[in-house]
Design an enzyme around this catalytic site. Structure first.
Site, PDB file in Angstrom:
ATOM      1  CG  ASP A  79      -0.194   0.006   2.541  1.00 57.53           C
ATOM      2  OD1 ASP A  79       0.781  -0.768   2.683  1.00 57.53           O
ATOM      3  OD2 ASP A  79      -0.565   0.787   3.439  1.00 57.53           O
ATOM      4  CD  GLU A  89       4.522   0.916   6.936  1.00 56.92           C
ATOM      5  OE1 GLU A  89       5.314   1.347   7.803  1.00 56.92           O
ATOM      6  OE2 GLU A  89       4.155   1.608   5.957  1.00 56.92           O
TER       7      GLU A  89
END
Length: 378
Positions: free
Chosen positions: A86, A147
């Site tokens: 991400d 994250e």
């Protein structure tokens, strides 16, 4: 005898194969986009010879991928490479930050944090196999999906996977050309909510109490608590719906960081003291969100660094190390006491901005550094 300088990696080839990763935007909160990125990474790893399992993501978040490379000791504790797919860049960033190369620099959303490092790491595994070098330990990869928002949904997965292994390597961006990360600061996130009193902003302004004004006042007070021991940064502020209505709710998020856990804990006490509830229903609410524990270098981590330093010298550069801010999933594995080496990813600059870029040559230099570690660890 194994010569790390001969690991067959080519920067131009790696960059060409990395490009589709960069041009597939994958902001954390866009589940379909992250799912597509995970599927692409899984397919590429399978082409490289990995066995890959796609793991359904946490509720509302993207899928993850767990991979293993064939090894005679499969199933035994080995080396875990952890990274995230991400990014902070919303869909459409490519229009402002397109994939482009000028000399040894290449730009693109997420290219440095941390798709470039992920690709360098899996390429290192494949390159060792191509040269007929079998690692002493089995190698596994875990690529996660959240994250950038503090790993609220995949922390348990990371910790469970890491507990099965002897070493953890994290190809997060290198914060300096010849640096590695051997520790990270403690980090906490907080949800802030200001509750005001409604009224017509034109006809009866004085009867209302603006939640936006309250948030602005408390925001300044919270950020002014920042010192050398603990920092506070407020962002993502949303308040009001109609300009002719006194806003009754305003929300924001706060990020706090400290070098020591006790400093973060004291900071938590200070920000929670902003909580207040008035009899008329107005007030200010602070709620603790995700936390990354402080990671202090263990003997095992320092042994990992010394191995990396020797490999770096073989490659022609001298590595240094430091504890860094800007948390990563290495916080979790380091805090577990597992030998963890972070900042192994590509060299670049200006992550999380519209100037995010890498040094293309570092795809090879960092890939070979990771390959050297994979070959050396036992």
């Amino acid at each position: 005898m194994f010569d790390v300088k001969t690991v067959p990696l080519d920067a131009d080839v790696m960059l060409a194969r990395l490009r589709p990763w960069i041009e597939l935007e994958s902001p954390t909160y866009d589940k379909p986009a992250v799912d597509a990125m995970t599927a692409m990474a899984a397919a590429d790893m399978e082409k490289m010879g990995f066995s890959v399992e796609v793991i359904p993501g946490p509720e509302g978040l993207g899928d993850c991928a767990r991979a293993s490379f064939p090894h005679p000791k499969a199933g035994e504790p080995g080396i875990l490479i952890i990274g995230h797919l991400d990014t902070v860049h919303p869909i459409g960033t490519l229009e402002k930050l397109p994939f482009r190369r000028e000399g040894d620099k290449c730009w693109g959303p997420g290219i440095c944090d941390m798709k470039g490092g992920n690709y360098a790491a899996i390429s290192a595994v494949k390159a060792l196999a191509e040269m007929g070098h079998e690692t002493k330990l089995p190698v596994h990869v875990l690529l996660t999906s959240d994250e950038e928002i503090g790993t609220p949904g995949t922390r348990a997965l990371i910790e469970a996977e890491a507990a099965r292994h002897k070493y953890v390597l994290v190809p997060e961006p290198a914060w300096g050309r010849n640096t590695l990360v051997t520790g990270r600061y403690a980090i906490a996130r907080y949800h802030l909510t200001a509750n005001g009193r409604p009224s017509h902003a034109g006809a009866a302004l004085s009867r209302g109490q603006s939640a936006v004004k309250m948030m602005a006042r408390e925001l300044l007070a919270i950020e002014e608590m920042t010192g050398e021991d603990c920092t506070f940064s407020v962002s993502v502020v949303h308040g009001g719906q109609w300009v002719n209505c006194v806003p009754t709710v305003c929300r924001a998020e706060c990020l706090s960081m400290a070098k020591r856990q006790e400093d973060l804990d004291r900071g938590t006490e200070r920000i929670l003291a902003f909580n207040r509830q008035n009899d008329d229903g107005t007030g200010f609410v602070v709620e603790r969100s995700v936390v990354r524990p402080v990671w202090e270098a263990s003997a095992g981590t320092m042994d990992l660094f010394e191995r990396a330093k020797r490999i770096g010298l073989d490659l022609g550069f001298e590595l240094s190390h430091a504890s860094e801010g800007g948390g990563s999933d290495g916080n979790f594995t380091g805090a577990m006491g597992l030998p963890t080496l972070d900042g192994l990813g590509v060299v670049g600059a200006n992550v999380h901005t519209l100037d995010e870029h890498i040094e293309v040559s570092s795809l090879v230099s960092r890939g070979r550094l990771i390959a050297g570690l994979l070959a050396d660890l036992d």
